[in-house]
Design a protein around this motif. Structure first.
Motif, PDB file in Angstrom:
ATOM      1  N   ASN A 139       1.078  -1.173  -0.460  1.00 35.68           N
ATOM      2  CA  ASN A 139       0.096  -0.137  -0.086  1.00 35.68           C
ATOM      3  C   ASN A 139       1.002   1.491   0.192  1.00 35.68           C
ATOM      4  O   ASN A 139       1.287   1.401   0.816  1.00 35.68           O
ATOM      5  CB  ASN A 139      -0.783   0.847   1.543  1.00 35.68           C
ATOM      6  CG  ASN A 139      -1.748   0.755   1.580  1.00 35.68           C
ATOM      7  OD1 ASN A 139      -1.588   2.516   1.253  1.00 35.68           O
ATOM      8  ND2 ASN A 139      -3.338   0.527   1.548  1.00 35.68           N
ATOM      9  N   LYS A 140       0.571   2.565  -1.224  1.00 33.64           N
ATOM     10  CA  LYS A 140       1.826   3.028  -1.493  1.00 33.64           C
ATOM     11  C   LYS A 140       1.200   4.699  -0.005  1.00 33.64           C
ATOM     12  O   LYS A 140       2.532   5.109   0.226  1.00 33.64           O
ATOM     13  CB  LYS A 140       1.797   4.193  -2.786  1.00 33.64           C
ATOM     14  CG  LYS A 140       2.072   2.698  -4.164  1.00 33.64           C
ATOM     15  CD  LYS A 140       2.012   3.228  -5.049  1.00 33.64           C
ATOM     16  CE  LYS A 140       3.384   2.112  -5.599  1.00 33.64           C
ATOM     17  NZ  LYS A 140       3.132   3.560  -7.693  1.00 33.64           N
ATOM     18  N   THR A 164      -8.574  -4.491   0.076  1.00 26.90           N
ATOM     19  CA  THR A 164      -9.013  -3.471  -0.516  1.00 26.90           C
ATOM     20  C   THR A 164      -9.952  -2.508   0.427  1.00 26.90           C
ATOM     21  O   THR A 164      -9.854  -1.407   0.451  1.00 26.90           O
ATOM     22  CB  THR A 164      -9.890  -4.357  -1.136  1.00 26.90           C
ATOM     23  OG1 THR A 164     -11.010  -4.801  -0.670  1.00 26.90           O
ATOM     24  CG2 THR A 164      -9.270  -4.931  -2.131  1.00 26.90           C
ATOM     25  N   MET A 180      -4.951  -6.801  -8.037  1.00 29.46           N
ATOM     26  CA  MET A 180      -4.551  -5.264  -8.166  1.00 29.46           C
ATOM     27  C   MET A 180      -5.544  -4.438  -8.749  1.00 29.46           C
ATOM     28  O   MET A 180      -6.046  -3.297  -7.974  1.00 29.46           O
ATOM     29  CB  MET A 180      -3.863  -5.383  -9.287  1.00 29.46           C
ATOM     30  CG  MET A 180      -3.145  -4.380  -9.912  1.00 29.46           C
ATOM     31  SD  MET A 180      -2.055  -4.504 -11.372  1.00 29.46           S
ATOM     32  CE  MET A 180      -3.167  -5.272 -12.503  1.00 29.46           C
ATOM     33  N   ASP A 181      -6.742  -4.995  -9.664  1.00 29.03           N
ATOM     34  CA  ASP A 181      -8.089  -4.107  -9.809  1.00 29.03           C
ATOM     35  C   ASP A 181      -9.152  -3.995  -8.858  1.00 29.03           C
ATOM     36  O   ASP A 181      -9.259  -2.832  -9.275  1.00 29.03           O
ATOM     37  CB  ASP A 181      -8.840  -4.982 -11.342  1.00 29.03           C
ATOM     38  CG  ASP A 181      -7.462  -4.485 -12.692  1.00 29.03           C
ATOM     39  OD1 ASP A 181      -7.353  -4.319 -12.533  1.00 29.03           O
ATOM     40  OD2 ASP A 181      -8.201  -6.065 -13.244  1.00 29.03           O
ATOM     41  N   GLU A 199      -7.631  -0.765  -6.717  1.00 24.73           N
ATOM     42  CA  GLU A 199      -7.303  -0.103  -7.418  1.00 24.73           C
ATOM     43  C   GLU A 199      -9.077   0.662  -7.196  1.00 24.73           C
ATOM     44  O   GLU A 199      -9.155   1.986  -6.713  1.00 24.73           O
ATOM     45  CB  GLU A 199      -7.153  -0.162  -8.644  1.00 24.73           C
ATOM     46  CG  GLU A 199      -5.187   0.357  -7.816  1.00 24.73           C
ATOM     47  CD  GLU A 199      -4.181  -0.424  -9.613  1.00 24.73           C
ATOM     48  OE1 GLU A 199      -5.252   0.047 -10.681  1.00 24.73           O
ATOM     49  OE2 GLU A 199      -3.345   0.019  -9.923  1.00 24.73           O
ATOM     50  N   GLY A 253     -10.139   2.441  -4.031  1.00 25.55           N
ATOM     51  CA  GLY A 253      -9.057   3.264  -4.479  1.00 25.55           C
ATOM     52  C   GLY A 253      -7.569   3.678  -3.224  1.00 25.55           C
ATOM     53  O   GLY A 253      -6.989   4.412  -3.445  1.00 25.55           O
ATOM     54  N   ASP A 303      -3.514   3.231  -3.717  1.00 27.82           N
ATOM     55  CA  ASP A 303      -2.858   2.885  -4.505  1.00 27.82           C
ATOM     56  C   ASP A 303      -1.782   1.765  -4.360  1.00 27.82           C
ATOM     57  O   ASP A 303      -0.908   1.567  -3.005  1.00 27.82           O
ATOM     58  CB  ASP A 303      -2.026   4.511  -3.833  1.00 27.82           C
ATOM     59  CG  ASP A 303      -1.141   4.959  -5.386  1.00 27.82           C
ATOM     60  OD1 ASP A 303      -1.173   4.528  -6.282  1.00 27.82           O
ATOM     61  OD2 ASP A 303      -0.561   5.460  -4.783  1.00 27.82           O
ATOM     62  N   VAL A 304      -2.115   0.656  -5.300  1.00 27.30           N
ATOM     63  CA  VAL A 304      -0.763  -0.164  -5.269  1.00 27.30           C
ATOM     64  C   VAL A 304       0.233  -0.164  -5.071  1.00 27.30           C
ATOM     65  O   VAL A 304       0.369   0.106  -6.961  1.00 27.30           O
ATOM     66  CB  VAL A 304      -1.909  -1.273  -5.762  1.00 27.30           C
ATOM     67  CG1 VAL A 304      -0.799  -3.007  -5.667  1.00 27.30           C
ATOM     68  CG2 VAL A 304      -3.316  -1.544  -5.363  1.00 27.30           C
ATOM     69  N   LYS A 312      -0.491  -2.739 -16.546  1.00 26.63           N
ATOM     70  CA  LYS A 312      -0.522  -2.686 -15.434  1.00 26.63           C
ATOM     71  C   LYS A 312       0.359  -4.410 -15.092  1.00 26.63           C
ATOM     72  O   LYS A 312       0.398  -4.492 -14.120  1.00 26.63           O
ATOM     73  CB  LYS A 312      -1.127  -2.589 -14.712  1.00 26.63           C
ATOM     74  CG  LYS A 312      -1.674  -0.687 -14.745  1.00 26.63           C
ATOM     75  CD  LYS A 312      -2.999  -0.714 -14.024  1.00 26.63           C
ATOM     76  CE  LYS A 312      -4.148  -0.960 -14.496  1.00 26.63           C
ATOM     77  NZ  LYS A 312      -5.590  -1.291 -13.712  1.00 26.63           N
TER      78      LYS A 312
END
Length: 425
Positions: free
Chosen positions: A159-160, A266, A280-281, A284, A287, A289-290, A365
């Motif tokens: 998680n960025k 998530t 991943m999808d 995202e 919301g 940022d992966v 991606k």
């Protein structure tokens, strides 16, 4: 089934209803190619509801195939992925094998002599187009029976936002994982590193860690080697540097299923975990940022990754070898392979389709996953004992990282049971 996608259980209704449709209409043409043939196709549903049911895909493929091949009809039955392997097994046992099945395992049928080999059905160009690691996983004693249908691989997700708040860079080594997890815990992150070793998919999470530690489920000659020194050292590190330090969250790894871990990611409650394109999808879309990096290893990024695949196979029972081969060659066209992969955020199993996806900017991606797949290591699909061994791993491996437990003892027990399962085949 394989672990290629996150899917949801919808009950037995569809499977029970479909059993009434399983009569195979194959008495006419057979291998001679004369007369009309109806191929019975049974496939898994990768969708999450009627709007993206795999039945739409297979009906479209069947329709396109029939237009190009007059005299060959395709009767499609799509069953929930949690039911389809069992339902096909029951069909085979009852003497009503489908001509084609798209399911999670092929080895038992191949060993029993019930399947056509790839050489007996596919055009050379089709066989040669499979990614080598996937084709190899479809072989028993050097002969390919399982045709990879769809694949996935794994990367480490982080998680960025949480990493930025803790002033962290992406991890590259195990020590980075431990240090980053400690920093995330200090910031109040619920699951600094989510480690799902619960029964849902512990065999996959385990393999990822074993590979990052230089080990795996089998040795160089394909024999089970689950309690190797490398594997024991990997689990000892996980126990001492993650679980023992309270860095894996409020649920013990042996009780944490993948679905719960993914939902927590998530929801923004997980700092790091191992994930696949579907996650991943989903993240995202919520919301998150992966960030994604190759699986960190003891001394640096792991070379290669864990891969998973589901399989297509052709059954001999009805003698429709030529018609089955024609259908396979049609189904593995780039157009069809890409359509399915794109619908479910999965990876193509052929070299040409993979190259096309990698070159397409809209799939940017997915490029890290596409790059990892050719060098991926798959679970030992070709072993008929693997289903039994996999269940043993799911039930027992979580205890190997529990504080106070001995990883060598737990892995030794699993290894002994694996050897017994292999000897019984």
């Amino acid at each position: 089934m394989g672990e290629a996608v996150q899917r949801r259980y919808t009950g037995l209704t569809a499977a029970v209803a479909a059993l009434g449709m399983t009569v195979v209409l194959a008495g006419c043409g057979g291998d001679s190619g004369s007369g009309d043939v109806t191929l019975k196709l049974v496939a898994a549903d990768y969708g999450t509801g009627p709007e993206n049911s795999s039945e739409k895909y297979w009906s479209g493929v069947a329709s396109g195939f029939e237009k190009k091949n007059p005299g060959i009809k395709v009767d499609v039955t799509v069953l929930h992925w949690k039911d389809v392997d069992r339902e096909v097994a029951e069909m085979v046992k009852a003497g009503k094998a489908p001509d084609i099945a798209q399911i999670g395992a092929y080895a038992d049928y191949a060993k029993a002599g019930k399947l056509y080999s790839a050489d007996e059905t596919l055009a050379i160009r089709t066989t040669a187009n499979f990614l080598p690691s996937l084709a190899e996983a479809g072989k028993i004693d050097g002969t390919q029976y399982g045709l990879p249908f769809v694949a996935s691989t794994r990367l480490l997700f982080y998680n960025k936002k949480l990493f930025g708040q803790a002033g962290l860079d992406a991890p590259q080594t195990w020590d980075d994982i431990s240090a980053d997890a400690a920093a995330l815990k200090a910031k109040g992150v619920t699951y600094p590193f989510a480690l799902p070793l619960g029964e849902e998919e512990a065999q996959a999470e385990t393999l990822m860690w074993l590979l990052s530690g230089g080990g795996g489920y089998t040795d160089d000659v394909g024999a089970y080697d689950i309690d190797s020194a490398e594997n024991v050292a990997t689990f000892r590190w996980m126990r001492d540097n993650l679980v023992g330090k309270g860095l894996t969250g409020p649920v013990a790894p042996g009780k944490l299923d993948r679905e719960r871990a993914f939902k927590a990611f998530t929801a923004g409650k997980v700092g790091m975990l191992n994930g696949h394109p579907t996650l991943m999808d989903e993240a995202e879309a919520k919301g998150i940022d992966v960030g994604m990096v190759p699986l960190p290893g003891a001394d640096g990024p792991t070379e290669g990754s864990m891969g998973v695949a589901d399989w297509m196979m052709g059954f001999k029972q009805n003698g429709n070898r030529q018609a089955i081969g024609k259908f396979f060659d049609f189904a593995y066209s780039d157009e069809n392979v890409l359509e399915f992969a794109e619908e479910y955020d999965l990876l193509p199993v052929t070299g040409s389709a993979s190259a096309a996806m990698e070159a397409d900017a809209k799939h940017k991606k997915l490029r890290p996953f596409l790059e990892a797949l050719p060098n991926s290591t798959l679970t030992p699909y070709g072993k008929t004992s693997w289903a039994t061994v996999s269940e043993t791993i799911k039930k027992k491996v979580g205890s190997a990282v529990a504080p106070g437990n001995n990883p060598e003892s737990v892995l030794g027990t699993i290894s002994t049971e694996a050897a017994q399962a292999e000897a019984a085949e």
